[in-house]
Design a protein around this motif. Structure first.
Motif, short mmCIF file in Angstrom:
data_model
loop_
_atom_site.label_atom_id
_atom_site.label_comp_id
_atom_site.label_asym_id
_atom_site.label_seq_id
_atom_site.Cartn_x
_atom_site.Cartn_y
_atom_site.Cartn_z
N ASN A 177 -8.12 -2.47 7.41
CA ASN A 177 -7.16 -2.52 6.73
C ASN A 177 -8.01 -3.11 5.42
OD1 ASN A 177 -5.15 -1.30 7.91
ND2 ASN A 177 -4.16 -3.02 8.77
N GLU A 178 -7.18 -3.02 4.44
CA GLU A 178 -7.89 -3.74 3.38
C GLU A 178 -7.16 -5.48 2.98
OE1 GLU A 178 -8.99 -3.47 -1.10
OE2 GLU A 178 -8.40 -2.26 -0.82
N VAL A 179 -7.48 -6.22 2.71
CA VAL A 179 -7.18 -7.76 1.98
C VAL A 179 -6.39 -7.60 0.82
CG1 VAL A 179 -7.31 -9.99 2.72
CG2 VAL A 179 -8.53 -8.80 4.15
N THR A 231 -12.70 -6.88 1.13
CA THR A 231 -12.77 -7.63 2.16
C THR A 231 -12.11 -6.65 3.12
OG1 THR A 231 -12.74 -10.51 1.67
CG2 THR A 231 -12.37 -9.88 3.45
N TYR A 232 -11.75 -6.47 4.45
CA TYR A 232 -11.79 -5.53 5.35
C TYR A 232 -11.33 -6.36 6.58
CZ TYR A 232 -12.61 -2.52 1.77
OH TYR A 232 -12.05 -2.18 -0.22
N ILE A 233 -10.41 -5.24 7.11
CA ILE A 233 -9.96 -6.59 8.46
C ILE A 233 -10.01 -5.79 9.64
CG2 ILE A 233 -8.36 -7.99 10.03
CD1 ILE A 233 -9.54 -9.13 7.84
N CYS A 234 -10.28 -5.81 10.50
CA CYS A 234 -10.68 -4.72 11.42
C CYS A 234 -8.98 -4.40 12.90
CB CYS A 234 -11.67 -5.33 13.23
SG CYS A 234 -11.47 -4.78 14.95
N THR A 235 -8.87 -3.32 12.52
CA THR A 235 -7.19 -3.49 13.11
C THR A 235 -6.59 -3.55 14.60
OG1 THR A 235 -7.69 -0.47 13.75
CG2 THR A 235 -6.92 -0.99 11.55
N MET A 236 -8.10 -4.03 15.46
CA MET A 236 -8.24 -4.07 16.82
C MET A 236 -7.68 -5.82 17.52
SD MET A 236 -7.60 -1.52 18.44
CE MET A 236 -8.46 -2.04 20.26
N CYS A 237 -9.12 -6.17 16.71
CA CYS A 237 -9.20 -7.90 17.40
C CYS A 237 -9.39 -8.72 15.62
CB CYS A 237 -11.32 -7.81 16.88
SG CYS A 237 -12.49 -7.11 16.17
N TYR A 238 -9.48 -8.10 14.58
CA TYR A 238 -9.08 -8.73 13.13
C TYR A 238 -10.20 -9.38 13.07
CZ TYR A 238 -4.57 -7.50 14.74
OH TYR A 238 -3.72 -6.82 15.18
N SER A 239 -11.66 -9.03 12.81
CA SER A 239 -13.42 -9.23 12.33
C SER A 239 -12.97 -8.81 11.66
CB SER A 239 -13.90 -9.05 12.99
OG SER A 239 -14.74 -9.79 13.80
N GLU A 240 -13.76 -9.70 10.34
CA GLU A 240 -13.53 -9.40 8.45
C GLU A 240 -15.15 -9.01 8.61
OE1 GLU A 240 -13.27 -12.98 5.86
OE2 GLU A 240 -10.33 -12.86 6.35
N PHE A 268 1.12 -0.88 -0.02
CA PHE A 268 0.35 0.22 0.44
C PHE A 268 0.82 1.07 -0.39
CE2 PHE A 268 -3.13 -3.16 1.12
CZ PHE A 268 -4.38 -2.61 0.61
N LEU A 269 1.42 0.92 0.99
CA LEU A 269 2.72 2.21 0.63
C LEU A 269 3.65 2.48 -0.76
CD1 LEU A 269 4.43 2.26 4.75
CD2 LEU A 269 2.34 4.24 3.73
N GLU A 270 3.87 1.52 -0.91
CA GLU A 270 4.20 1.66 -2.31
C GLU A 270 3.41 2.10 -3.43
OE1 GLU A 270 6.52 -2.38 -3.28
OE2 GLU A 270 7.74 -2.06 -1.76
N PRO A 317 -2.85 2.44 3.51
CA PRO A 317 -3.46 0.92 3.73
C PRO A 317 -4.99 0.96 5.62
CG PRO A 317 -1.72 1.94 5.48
CD PRO A 317 -1.90 3.16 4.40
N MET A 318 -5.37 2.24 5.80
CA MET A 318 -6.10 2.42 6.52
C MET A 318 -7.81 2.81 5.85
SD MET A 318 -5.88 3.23 10.60
CE MET A 318 -3.94 1.99 10.43
N TYR A 319 -8.51 2.47 6.08
CA TYR A 319 -10.06 3.12 6.38
C TYR A 319 -11.01 3.24 7.57
CZ TYR A 319 -8.38 1.96 1.53
OH TYR A 319 -7.99 1.88 0.25
#
Length: 63
Positions: free
Chosen positions: A60-62, A29-38, A10-12, A17-19
């Motif tokens: 974060n996006e998968v 598909t997106y992953i919660c930054t706290m608990c990693y739920s999809e 994402f940085l390149e 990388p964060m929404y």
């Protein structure tokens, strides 16, 4: 390790990388930054909700 590869990609690419809750990042598909739920968004017009498991608001996006 996969998270670091995703972040590097994402940085390149010049992408953030964060929404946050209520953003419309697009289908995928997106992953919660706290608990990693999809969370799966099925349309480009869908908004990210609060995480249903921990109430967090960042993802974060998968890739």
């Amino acid at each position: 390790m996969q998270d670091l590869k995703s972040l590097k990609f994402f940085l390149e690419e010049g992408r953030d990388p964060m929404y946050a809750k209520d953003e419309k990042p697009g289908e995928g598909t997106y992953i919660c930054t706290m608990c990693y739920s999809e969370i799966i968004l099925k349309s480009n017009s869908d908004r990210l909700p609060r995480c249903p498991d921990c109430n967090a608001t960042f993802y974060n996006e998968v890739i």
